[in-house]
Write a protein that holds these residues in place. Sequence first.
Motif, PDB file in Angstrom:
ATOM      1  N   GLU A 102       0.768  -1.264   0.059  1.00  0.00           N
ATOM      2  CA  GLU A 102      -0.040   0.081  -0.050  1.00  0.00           C
ATOM      3  C   GLU A 102       0.996   1.202   0.272  1.00  0.00           C
ATOM      4  N   GLN A 103       1.963   1.310   0.468  1.00  0.00           N
ATOM      5  CA  GLN A 103       3.069   2.220   0.790  1.00  0.00           C
ATOM      6  C   GLN A 103       3.965   2.364  -0.273  1.00  0.00           C
ATOM      7  N   GLY A 104       4.044   1.290  -0.899  1.00  0.00           N
ATOM      8  CA  GLY A 104       4.828   1.015  -2.118  1.00  0.00           C
ATOM      9  C   GLY A 104       6.315   1.127  -1.685  1.00  0.00           C
ATOM     10  N   ILE A 105       6.569   0.513  -0.585  1.00  0.00           N
ATOM     11  CA  ILE A 105       7.881   0.159  -0.106  1.00  0.00           C
ATOM     12  C   ILE A 105       8.264  -1.126   0.114  1.00  0.00           C
ATOM     13  N   GLU A 106       7.570  -2.177  -0.605  1.00  0.00           N
ATOM     14  CA  GLU A 106       7.959  -3.481  -0.670  1.00  0.00           C
ATOM     15  C   GLU A 106       9.412  -3.866  -0.874  1.00  0.00           C
ATOM     16  N   GLU A 107      10.043  -2.991  -1.657  1.00  0.00           N
ATOM     17  CA  GLU A 107      11.410  -3.282  -2.216  1.00  0.00           C
ATOM     18  C   GLU A 107      12.390  -2.878  -1.097  1.00  0.00           C
ATOM     19  N   GLN A 108      11.915  -2.073  -0.138  1.00  0.00           N
ATOM     20  CA  GLN A 108      12.724  -1.620   0.723  1.00  0.00           C
ATOM     21  C   GLN A 108      12.950  -2.360   2.039  1.00  0.00           C
ATOM     22  N   LEU A 109      11.935  -3.383   2.065  1.00  0.00           N
ATOM     23  CA  LEU A 109      11.852  -4.138   3.155  1.00  0.00           C
ATOM     24  C   LEU A 109      12.153  -5.637   2.771  1.00  0.00           C
ATOM     25  N   PRO A 110      12.691  -6.604   3.641  1.00  0.00           N
ATOM     26  CA  PRO A 110      12.783  -6.257   5.023  1.00  0.00           C
ATOM     27  C   PRO A 110      14.327  -5.453   5.335  1.00  0.00           C
ATOM     28  N   ARG A 111      14.488  -4.695   6.325  1.00  0.00           N
ATOM     29  CA  ARG A 111      15.501  -3.961   6.663  1.00  0.00           C
ATOM     30  C   ARG A 111      16.566  -5.157   7.384  1.00  0.00           C
ATOM     31  N   LYS A 112      17.702  -4.892   7.080  1.00  0.00           N
ATOM     32  CA  LYS A 112      18.860  -5.683   7.667  1.00  0.00           C
ATOM     33  C   LYS A 112      20.200  -4.859   7.490  1.00  0.00           C
ATOM     34  N   LYS A 113      21.096  -5.304   8.486  1.00  0.00           N
ATOM     35  CA  LYS A 113      22.271  -4.392   8.533  1.00  0.00           C
ATOM     36  C   LYS A 113      23.169  -5.328   7.843  1.00  0.00           C
ATOM     37  N   LYS A 114      24.150  -4.638   7.076  1.00  0.00           N
ATOM     38  CA  LYS A 114      25.069  -5.273   6.239  1.00  0.00           C
ATOM     39  C   LYS A 114      26.058  -6.380   7.069  1.00  0.00           C
ATOM     40  N   ALA A 115      26.352  -7.432   6.636  1.00  0.00           N
ATOM     41  CA  ALA A 115      27.002  -8.348   7.121  1.00  0.00           C
ATOM     42  C   ALA A 115      28.399  -7.954   7.243  1.00  0.00           C
ATOM     43  N   LYS A 116      29.044  -8.467   8.109  1.00  0.00           N
ATOM     44  CA  LYS A 116      30.670  -8.127   8.179  1.00  0.00           C
ATOM     45  C   LYS A 116      31.329  -9.144   6.971  1.00  0.00           C
ATOM     46  N   PRO A 117      32.269  -8.249   6.156  1.00  0.00           N
ATOM     47  CA  PRO A 117      32.796  -9.092   4.928  1.00  0.00           C
ATOM     48  C   PRO A 117      33.763 -10.235   5.481  1.00  0.00           C
ATOM     49  N   PRO A 118      33.674 -11.229   4.683  1.00  0.00           N
ATOM     50  CA  PRO A 118      34.459 -12.290   4.920  1.00  0.00           C
ATOM     51  C   PRO A 118      35.796 -12.370   5.087  1.00  0.00           C
ATOM     52  N   VAL A 119      36.497 -13.024   5.804  1.00  0.00           N
ATOM     53  CA  VAL A 119      37.947 -12.965   6.035  1.00  0.00           C
ATOM     54  C   VAL A 119      38.572 -13.726   4.753  1.00  0.00           C
ATOM     55  N   GLN A 120      39.696 -12.917   4.453  1.00  0.00           N
ATOM     56  CA  GLN A 120      40.362 -13.242   3.050  1.00  0.00           C
ATOM     57  C   GLN A 120      41.560 -14.409   3.685  1.00  0.00           C
ATOM     58  N   GLN A 121      41.724 -15.236   3.242  1.00  0.00           N
ATOM     59  CA  GLN A 121      42.979 -16.269   3.546  1.00  0.00           C
ATOM     60  C   GLN A 121      43.532 -16.861   2.615  1.00  0.00           C
ATOM     61  N   ASP A 122      44.850 -16.714   2.641  1.00  0.00           N
ATOM     62  CA  ASP A 122      45.837 -17.591   1.414  1.00  0.00           C
ATOM     63  C   ASP A 122      46.116 -18.808   2.100  1.00  0.00           C
ATOM     64  N   VAL A 123      45.785 -19.857   1.418  1.00  0.00           N
ATOM     65  CA  VAL A 123      46.410 -21.431   2.005  1.00  0.00           C
ATOM     66  C   VAL A 123      46.971 -21.960   0.959  1.00  0.00           C
ATOM     67  N   VAL A 124      47.775 -23.044   1.419  1.00  0.00           N
ATOM     68  CA  VAL A 124      48.305 -23.890   0.483  1.00  0.00           C
ATOM     69  C   VAL A 124      47.986 -25.447   0.965  1.00  0.00           C
ATOM     70  N   ILE A 125      47.572 -26.057  -0.317  1.00  0.00           N
ATOM     71  CA  ILE A 125      47.365 -27.735   0.060  1.00  0.00           C
ATOM     72  C   ILE A 125      48.283 -28.474  -0.405  1.00  0.00           C
ATOM     73  N   GLY A 126      49.056 -29.247   0.467  1.00  0.00           N
ATOM     74  CA  GLY A 126      49.951 -30.300   0.056  1.00  0.00           C
ATOM     75  C   GLY A 126      49.325 -31.376  -0.462  1.00  0.00           C
ATOM     76  N   PHE A 127      49.577 -31.751  -1.668  1.00  0.00           N
ATOM     77  CA  PHE A 127      49.101 -33.138  -2.327  1.00  0.00           C
ATOM     78  C   PHE A 127      50.291 -33.983  -2.159  1.00  0.00           C
ATOM     79  N   PHE A 128      50.471 -34.854  -1.293  1.00  0.00           N
ATOM     80  CA  PHE A 128      51.737 -35.505  -1.234  1.00  0.00           C
ATOM     81  C   PHE A 128      51.308 -36.990  -1.907  1.00  0.00           C
ATOM     82  N   ARG A 129      52.515 -37.401  -2.660  1.00  0.00           N
ATOM     83  CA  ARG A 129      52.357 -38.617  -3.593  1.00  0.00           C
ATOM     84  C   ARG A 129      53.330 -39.687  -3.667  1.00  0.00           C
ATOM     85  N   TYR A 130      53.275 -40.650  -3.304  1.00  0.00           N
ATOM     86  CA  TYR A 130      54.059 -41.776  -3.632  1.00  0.00           C
ATOM     87  C   TYR A 130      53.534 -42.721  -4.484  1.00  0.00           C
TER      88      TYR A 130
END
Length: 363
Positions: free
Chosen positions: A226-254
């Motif tokens: 009725e108020q034309g605000i359906e696109e503005q709802l629901p309200r939510k706070k922005k989530a914290k940005p994800p942590v950036q992490q560099d990793v190395v995976i070892g693929f050990f073979r014999y």
Amino acid sequence: MPKSNTNEMPRLLKQDQAQTIQRELLAWYNKNKRNLPWRQNKDPYKIWVSEIMLQQTRVDSVIPYFQRFIERFPSIEDLANAPEEQVIKAWEGLGYYSRAKNLHAAAKEIVFNGDGKIPSDRKSILKLKGIGSYTAGAILSIAYGKKVPAVDGNVMRVFSRLFALADDIHSSSTRKKMESIAEQLIPEENPGDFNQALMELGALICTPASPTCLFCPVRSVCDAYEQGIEEQLPRKKKAKPPVQQDVVIGFFRYREQFIGEKRPDQGLLAGLWGFPTFELSPGEDPLQKIKNFCDQKQIPGSKYIIKGKFKHVFSHRHWKVDVVQVDVKHPSFSLPATWEWMGIGQKEEKTWANVYQKVFKLE
DNA sequence: AATCCGGGGGG
DNA sequence: CCCCCAGGATT
């Protein structure tokens, strides 16, 4: 005495609005509900399994898992008597693996310490692992026909719009408010269908972005529309940005053997199988990290090559991954406790987190 | 009240 | 790229 201020909660619901919502939503649901595997009957066990799988997970993703899971564990007794590894294996790729562990633990609790039936009262069912306020309400209303609210993300979005509520839906006080609204709204007749109708409306019509209000059965009583605000709802706070992490995976073979690593019982991908994984400090060289580790542990590496790179996204953590293949001269060195030599056969037996499936695909 | 816990689909 | 999904447990 006027009774206008005797309610504990603010009077959010107009009587005629509530009745219209009940009537129109149930009628719409009966006509438009999707034919989902867990809607074929009201077996509390199947409702329960479906609700756990559906936590934070879309219907389309759940369907094949649900069907395989019920095929493998047709009853709560089958689930309770199964070894945990099998239950986790059935969950492989679905994510949030503690759901599977908690489901299994709760099944054992019911079968071995209880009467073998899933509790039908809120207080008892809430004691089970993995069952919180929403899941309790869903099982009680859908499987047992109890008049208990089941407020999930869909319902909060629908309520935010129907009643033009600007509360942040990520705050925990908002869910309580929404549940009190649901208490007032839920009908005596068909509470399970009504709860599902609210969620179905959220999934099919009252969607997060560009809701299709023209097809909405309760548009005429929707305050946001009725108020034309359906696109503005629901309200939510922005989530914290994800942590950036560099990793190395070892693929050990014999030869045809490789080393798998069982992840710790707590934390990310707890208890699943993967490959030895090392977090890198900013700027640290992945190849050097692996070489240093091999030197310290006296692992007889003969060749070190970058086998591939990829990115992997968890909801709260982003990994930039380098995969280093290490060919070892011989397999007879002492392994860290969580490491294990294995052949290609174990790939099918163990449960691998999705991020490590990507390593297999580099082969 | 904040944070952690996966993975995927859609705009 | 962004959002967020039939949430719960832990701190």
